[in-house]
Scaffold this motif. Structure first.
Motif, mmCIF file in Angstrom:
data_model
loop_
_atom_site.group_PDB
_atom_site.id
_atom_site.type_symbol
_atom_site.label_atom_id
_atom_site.label_comp_id
_atom_site.label_asym_id
_atom_site.label_seq_id
_atom_site.Cartn_x
_atom_site.Cartn_y
_atom_site.Cartn_z
ATOM 1 N N SER A 66 0.836 -1.210 0.000
ATOM 2 C CA SER A 66 0.000 0.000 0.000
ATOM 3 C C SER A 66 0.866 1.254 0.000
ATOM 4 C CB SER A 66 -0.920 0.001 1.225
ATOM 5 O OG SER A 66 -1.784 -1.103 1.218
ATOM 6 N N LEU A 67 1.909 1.241 0.818
ATOM 7 C CA LEU A 67 2.829 2.377 0.865
ATOM 8 C C LEU A 67 3.545 2.549 -0.470
ATOM 9 C CD1 LEU A 67 4.334 4.624 2.338
ATOM 10 C CD2 LEU A 67 5.825 2.878 3.360
ATOM 11 N N LEU A 84 -3.005 11.296 -2.109
ATOM 12 C CA LEU A 84 -3.139 9.844 -2.170
ATOM 13 C C LEU A 84 -2.599 9.278 -0.868
ATOM 14 C CD1 LEU A 84 -4.060 7.735 -4.314
ATOM 15 C CD2 LEU A 84 -1.643 7.463 -4.904
ATOM 16 N N ARG A 85 -3.391 8.415 -0.199
ATOM 17 C CA ARG A 85 -3.017 7.965 1.143
ATOM 18 C C ARG A 85 -3.310 6.479 1.334
ATOM 19 N NH1 ARG A 85 -1.439 11.791 4.587
ATOM 20 N NH2 ARG A 85 -1.756 13.952 3.975
ATOM 21 N N VAL A 86 -2.807 5.941 2.453
ATOM 22 C CA VAL A 86 -3.047 4.537 2.784
ATOM 23 C C VAL A 86 -4.050 4.440 3.926
ATOM 24 C CG1 VAL A 86 -0.804 3.720 1.989
ATOM 25 C CG2 VAL A 86 -1.045 4.476 4.341
ATOM 26 N N ALA A 163 9.409 0.667 -5.832
ATOM 27 C CA ALA A 163 9.292 1.166 -4.459
ATOM 28 C C ALA A 163 9.160 0.014 -3.473
ATOM 29 C CB ALA A 163 8.094 2.106 -4.345
ATOM 30 N N LEU A 164 8.410 -1.025 -3.850
ATOM 31 C CA LEU A 164 8.233 -2.173 -2.963
ATOM 32 C C LEU A 164 9.556 -2.894 -2.725
ATOM 33 C CD1 LEU A 164 6.425 -4.087 -1.354
ATOM 34 C CD2 LEU A 164 5.979 -5.328 -3.489
ATOM 35 N N GLU A 165 10.347 -3.070 -3.761
ATOM 36 C CA GLU A 165 11.657 -3.713 -3.597
ATOM 37 C C GLU A 165 12.508 -2.946 -2.591
ATOM 38 O OE1 GLU A 165 13.131 -3.774 -7.587
ATOM 39 O OE2 GLU A 165 12.345 -5.780 -7.997
ATOM 40 N N LYS A 185 3.366 8.861 7.650
ATOM 41 C CA LYS A 185 3.302 10.122 6.904
ATOM 42 C C LYS A 185 2.126 10.121 5.933
ATOM 43 C CE LYS A 185 6.000 12.892 3.600
ATOM 44 N NZ LYS A 185 7.298 12.993 2.864
ATOM 45 N N TYR A 186 1.819 8.941 5.394
ATOM 46 C CA TYR A 186 0.807 8.861 4.349
ATOM 47 C C TYR A 186 -0.501 8.213 4.790
ATOM 48 C CZ TYR A 186 4.552 10.039 1.047
ATOM 49 O OH TYR A 186 5.567 10.668 0.375
#
Length: 244
Positions: A66-67, A84-86, A163-165, A185-186
């Protein structure tokens, strides 16, 4: 198909399936997931050693994905303030108002390796039935006088995986504390007040995520307790944490 291939490929080889449109997608609890053209849709396979920081905290994977989706947009120069947020545990939101996407994670433990299938989908370029990421960009341009370009699903899928990696590498090295500051933060829950179990249930405040990835709430007049993501659902409209 991808579920079979993941056991046949070398561990160091990545595997991803990307769809333009999805007609038989599944959400949490077996719910139907409809994804029209204009969405970023992918299923990704990763391998996580059991005896590693993330292998001991598998529920965190959905938070990292999600992040990563949010960072795929907000880490771009000029796009940092796109709302855009989680939402815990596995949703992508426009501010705290509207869902734009979600994440579904399935894991299989084979000997000492977790094989993880990550499905994610988020609306990039389709204004119906609600809103999409490019709508948020257009809204930001109008309000701020900027000229940010629309983004494509392919671009954001690639950026999400990248980004996930990076987030997995950070988590494996530093554990939850390596990623939680960015996650907070998000996310949309800081200081949020909720009711537990039902509309007249005890009042509680969300205080964070514990070391296993479970939501921590401080019940009024009580202690901090952890809420398991697989056994509970977060009703944003009614500010309720309820058993599924």
């Amino acid at each position: 198909l991808i579920g079979r291939l993941m056991f046949e490929l070398p561990e160091e080889m990545g595997l991803i399936a990307v769809a333009v449109r999805q007609t038989q997608g599944k959400g949490r609890g077996g719910n139907a997931w409809l994804s029209p053209v204009g969405c970023a849709l992918a299923t990704l396979h990763i391998s996580i050693p059991l005896h590693s920081n993330l292998g001991q905290r598998i529920p965190f994977i959905q938070h990292l994905v999600s992040l990563a989706v949010v960072e795929s947009v907000r880490s771009l120069p000029g796009y940092e303030d796109i709302e855009l947020r989680v939402k815990w545990p596995n949703d992508i939101y426009y501010s705290n108002l509207m869902k734009l996407g979600g994440v579904l994670v399935n894991s299989t433990l084979l000997e000492t390796t977790f094989h993880i299938l990550i499905g994610f989908g988020f609306n990039v370029n389709n204004s119906n039935p609600t809103i999409c990421i490019n709508d948020l960009i257009a809204k930001f341009n109008k309000e701020e006088g900027t000229a940010l370009k629309p983004l494509s699903p392919d671009c954001l899928i690639a950026r999400t995986v990248t980004a996930l990696e990076r987030l997995i590498d950070v988590f494996q090295e530093k554990g939850p504390n390596g990623v939680l500051p960015q996650y907070y933060k998000y996310w949309i829950h800081s200081g949020q007040q909720v009711r537990l179990r039902h509309e007249r249930g005890p009042l509680a405040w969300i205080v964070g995520v514990d070391d296993c990835g479970y939501l921590q709430v401080h019940e009024e007049g009580g202690d901090v307790q952890s809420v398991h993501p697989d056994g509970n659902s977060f009703d944003m409209l009614r500010n309720l944490l309820v058993p599924k």
